[in-house]
Design a protein around this motif. Sequence first.
Motif, PDB file in Angstrom:
ATOM      1  N   THR A 124       0.822  -1.177  -0.150  1.00 13.04           N
ATOM      2  CA  THR A 124      -0.080   0.106   0.055  1.00 13.04           C
ATOM      3  C   THR A 124       0.906   1.361  -0.115  1.00 13.04           C
ATOM      4  O   THR A 124       0.380   1.943  -0.874  1.00 13.04           O
ATOM      5  CB  THR A 124      -0.827   0.067   1.427  1.00 13.04           C
ATOM      6  OG1 THR A 124      -1.994  -1.010   0.995  1.00 13.04           O
ATOM      7  CG2 THR A 124      -1.788   1.210   1.106  1.00 13.04           C
ATOM      8  N   ARG A 128       0.394  -0.010  -4.303  1.00 10.54           N
ATOM      9  CA  ARG A 128      -0.106  -1.077  -4.418  1.00 10.54           C
ATOM     10  C   ARG A 128      -0.026  -1.686  -6.081  1.00 10.54           C
ATOM     11  O   ARG A 128       1.282  -1.679  -6.376  1.00 10.54           O
ATOM     12  CB  ARG A 128      -1.588  -0.935  -4.351  1.00 10.54           C
ATOM     13  CG  ARG A 128      -2.299  -0.626  -2.984  1.00 10.54           C
ATOM     14  CD  ARG A 128      -3.657  -0.537  -2.758  1.00 10.54           C
ATOM     15  NE  ARG A 128      -4.065  -0.624  -1.253  1.00 10.54           N
ATOM     16  CZ  ARG A 128      -5.163  -0.156  -0.853  1.00 10.54           C
ATOM     17  NH1 ARG A 128      -6.019   0.134  -1.641  1.00 10.54           N
ATOM     18  NH2 ARG A 128      -5.428  -0.067   0.541  1.00 10.54           N
ATOM     19  N   ASN A 183     -12.331   5.758  -3.994  1.00  7.66           N
ATOM     20  CA  ASN A 183     -11.909   4.458  -3.336  1.00  7.66           C
ATOM     21  C   ASN A 183     -12.854   3.834  -2.678  1.00  7.66           C
ATOM     22  O   ASN A 183     -14.015   4.199  -2.564  1.00  7.66           O
ATOM     23  CB  ASN A 183     -10.671   5.019  -2.483  1.00  7.66           C
ATOM     24  CG  ASN A 183     -11.206   5.980  -1.193  1.00  7.66           C
ATOM     25  OD1 ASN A 183     -12.316   5.816  -0.868  1.00  7.66           O
ATOM     26  ND2 ASN A 183     -10.363   7.027  -0.976  1.00  7.66           N
ATOM     27  N   ASN A 184     -12.307   2.477  -2.049  1.00  8.55           N
ATOM     28  CA  ASN A 184     -13.532   1.755  -1.582  1.00  8.55           C
ATOM     29  C   ASN A 184     -14.224   2.329  -0.351  1.00  8.55           C
ATOM     30  O   ASN A 184     -15.190   1.989   0.019  1.00  8.55           O
ATOM     31  CB  ASN A 184     -12.812   0.315  -1.420  1.00  8.55           C
ATOM     32  CG  ASN A 184     -13.909  -0.659  -0.938  1.00  8.55           C
ATOM     33  OD1 ASN A 184     -14.868  -0.771  -1.789  1.00  8.55           O
ATOM     34  ND2 ASN A 184     -13.744  -1.539   0.210  1.00  8.55           N
ATOM     35  N   ASP A 288     -18.781  -5.639   1.707  1.00  7.81           N
ATOM     36  CA  ASP A 288     -17.677  -5.258   1.386  1.00  7.81           C
ATOM     37  C   ASP A 288     -16.407  -5.944   1.226  1.00  7.81           C
ATOM     38  O   ASP A 288     -15.975  -6.419   2.034  1.00  7.81           O
ATOM     39  CB  ASP A 288     -17.382  -4.065   2.622  1.00  7.81           C
ATOM     40  CG  ASP A 288     -16.047  -3.341   2.541  1.00  7.81           C
ATOM     41  OD1 ASP A 288     -15.221  -3.567   1.478  1.00  7.81           O
ATOM     42  OD2 ASP A 288     -15.662  -2.650   3.517  1.00  7.81           O
ATOM     43  N   GLY A 290     -13.757  -5.854  -0.645  1.00  5.84           N
ATOM     44  CA  GLY A 290     -12.427  -5.045  -0.484  1.00  5.84           C
ATOM     45  C   GLY A 290     -11.291  -5.613  -1.627  1.00  5.84           C
ATOM     46  O   GLY A 290     -10.888  -4.529  -1.983  1.00  5.84           O
ATOM     47  N   CYS A 316     -18.841  -4.039  -2.993  1.00  4.25           N
ATOM     48  CA  CYS A 316     -17.920  -2.777  -3.374  1.00  4.25           C
ATOM     49  C   CYS A 316     -16.320  -3.505  -3.024  1.00  4.25           C
ATOM     50  O   CYS A 316     -16.315  -4.270  -2.199  1.00  4.25           O
ATOM     51  CB  CYS A 316     -18.249  -1.729  -2.602  1.00  4.25           C
ATOM     52  SG  CYS A 316     -17.922  -1.934  -0.619  1.00  4.25           S
ATOM     53  N   SER A 318     -11.855  -2.478  -4.025  1.00  5.97           N
ATOM     54  CA  SER A 318     -10.852  -1.652  -4.350  1.00  5.97           C
ATOM     55  C   SER A 318     -10.461  -1.989  -5.838  1.00  5.97           C
ATOM     56  O   SER A 318     -10.414  -3.089  -6.237  1.00  5.97           O
ATOM     57  CB  SER A 318      -9.612  -1.547  -3.561  1.00  5.97           C
ATOM     58  OG  SER A 318      -9.960  -1.114  -2.284  1.00  5.97           O
ATOM     59  N   ASP A 320      -7.356  -1.140  -6.885  1.00  7.69           N
ATOM     60  CA  ASP A 320      -5.782  -1.315  -7.143  1.00  7.69           C
ATOM     61  C   ASP A 320      -5.242  -2.313  -6.194  1.00  7.69           C
ATOM     62  O   ASP A 320      -3.986  -2.467  -6.164  1.00  7.69           O
ATOM     63  CB  ASP A 320      -5.267   0.085  -6.773  1.00  7.69           C
ATOM     64  CG  ASP A 320      -5.569   0.565  -5.489  1.00  7.69           C
ATOM     65  OD1 ASP A 320      -6.532   0.053  -4.842  1.00  7.69           O
ATOM     66  OD2 ASP A 320      -4.978   1.590  -4.929  1.00  7.69           O
ATOM     67  N   LYS A 321      -6.117  -3.304  -5.884  1.00  7.62           N
ATOM     68  CA  LYS A 321      -5.759  -4.501  -5.179  1.00  7.62           C
ATOM     69  C   LYS A 321      -5.592  -5.544  -5.964  1.00  7.62           C
ATOM     70  O   LYS A 321      -4.772  -5.328  -7.283  1.00  7.62           O
ATOM     71  CB  LYS A 321      -6.527  -4.891  -3.984  1.00  7.62           C
ATOM     72  CG  LYS A 321      -6.397  -3.590  -2.812  1.00  7.62           C
ATOM     73  CD  LYS A 321      -7.289  -3.941  -1.412  1.00  7.62           C
ATOM     74  CE  LYS A 321      -7.179  -3.097  -0.488  1.00  7.62           C
ATOM     75  NZ  LYS A 321      -8.076  -3.369   0.634  1.00  7.62           N
ATOM     76  N   GLN A 327      -6.387   3.062  -8.300  1.00  6.80           N
ATOM     77  CA  GLN A 327      -7.350   3.301  -7.116  1.00  6.80           C
ATOM     78  C   GLN A 327      -8.399   3.786  -7.526  1.00  6.80           C
ATOM     79  O   GLN A 327      -8.867   4.859  -8.104  1.00  6.80           O
ATOM     80  CB  GLN A 327      -6.367   4.505  -6.093  1.00  6.80           C
ATOM     81  CG  GLN A 327      -7.487   4.663  -5.032  1.00  6.80           C
ATOM     82  CD  GLN A 327      -6.974   5.658  -4.148  1.00  6.80           C
ATOM     83  OE1 GLN A 327      -5.843   5.524  -3.862  1.00  6.80           O
ATOM     84  NE2 GLN A 327      -7.500   7.028  -3.892  1.00  6.80           N
ATOM     85  N   GLY A 329     -12.795   2.883  -6.077  1.00  5.64           N
ATOM     86  CA  GLY A 329     -14.025   2.005  -5.217  1.00  5.64           C
ATOM     87  C   GLY A 329     -15.008   1.678  -6.338  1.00  5.64           C
ATOM     88  O   GLY A 329     -15.556   2.623  -6.757  1.00  5.64           O
TER      89      GLY A 329
END
Length: 489
Positions: A124, A128, A183-184, A288, A290, A316, A318, A320-321, A327, A329
Amino acid sequence: MGTGVSRALQKRWMSKRHWQVQLLPLPIIKRACYKMSEKTFNLIQVNTILENENIKKYFNTLSRPIVTDIIRSTLNKLRENYKKNKNFYISKEDIIILCEKNIKKKSNLPIKKTINATGTIMHTNLGRSPIDEDIWDNVRDINIYSNNLEYNINDEGRGIRGEFLYTLLSKLTGAEDALVVNNNAAALFLILKTFATDKEVIVSRGEQVQVGGGFRIPDILRESTAKLVEIGTTNIVNIKDYQNAITENTALILKVHTSNFRIRGFVKSLTLKELRENIDKNIPIVYDEGAGILDERISEDEHIKSAIKAGIDLVCFSGDKMFSSVQAGIIVGKKEYIEKIYKNPLMRAFRCGKTVLSILEKYAIKRLNSTNTFKGYSERLLSINPDVIKTKCENILKNIKNAQKYFSIVEEEIETGGGAMADVYFKSYAIRFQPKDIKKTITFMHNLDIPIITKVKKEFILIYTITIFDNDLDYVSKSLQSIIDNNLI
């Protein structure tokens, strides 16, 4: 003063500020320690320092005005200390050296390329997931020229921002509709603000997580003015817990993927399908997720597609994971709920711009065009045979003189990071060495033109090569050679 100069000039000297030894590095102090009775001090002008070639090179990194501020600040501190101590003198050359040292330190603050050698794939703190080079190239013209971000060419009028992206995300996840915010955390907050203002939200005790930066689920519920209804225990929750907590003021049930920790042992919970089948359909269930995992073969948990198939109303995650993009949500789910979120006035506060939307759009198209073969950044790395990683280590060391004397290749474990797959580790390899001074060596590596961010394990520094790009291998090799050459190992 016994120097043969006028009293007026002597008085002027005595009123000047003098240097304080503690402010200067020792090598400079040794060269600069001349008493005022032996050598006079001539103040160097800011513009003279700015014209120095070693200083000019920082203009593009920091800007000339910021460099100027650092120089002035350095001189002011020296003047203040000069005022307190009249025994020391510093040359113009050493003033420039000191200014450059302070400027160099500041030059590490702007966002710059780094080499992630930490053993954490989606770190992070290091941005990421990197963006695929071909996708970056594909969105270049969209971002440096005008575009149809909010213009419908077919209707010849105002359009809906991200409209086609939402179609792509729906197709990709199997959802009825989709929406994207910045973002998330914003995605979850917007969901709660849309459906649960001054109403109750049911959350299992074991899912009231805290993630990086102090973000806590109970806190975001409180900020959205939703009322948290806690059920179950840390390790066990059942359907009766949910059913007994439902009242006429219940807005929704929130399920949270515990992406950054794992509870082992005597643990019981419900599948998303079990939860949806046993809860009144009028009560929306929000997940969530994530992590942004689309390929659920790499995880034992339930993720985006399985949640949609189970009938979960909103999911929901992210961007960019594990989704391996930029990035953002991302919210996917049933159209009736997505439309209500879109109409929330806060949507404008959380909406994304052209860069994020265009990258996500190209990424979604790329994944849809290669459903069976495409792998995102994290998925690609996790699919690499560990022996290939070992070979990367060998390639880095092969051009270093007497490498075997200083470095060794060791088997290590890596993790996805980024709050995606907690307590899951994968076999890999790293380069290990024992420096004379860990802190000094880490500082040296951080201050390279391209900082190399490593991991410290006891008295060793570890360089995990899985996240080092092939075009950086030679640079890392030369950097390790410089560690030897600078007598740090």
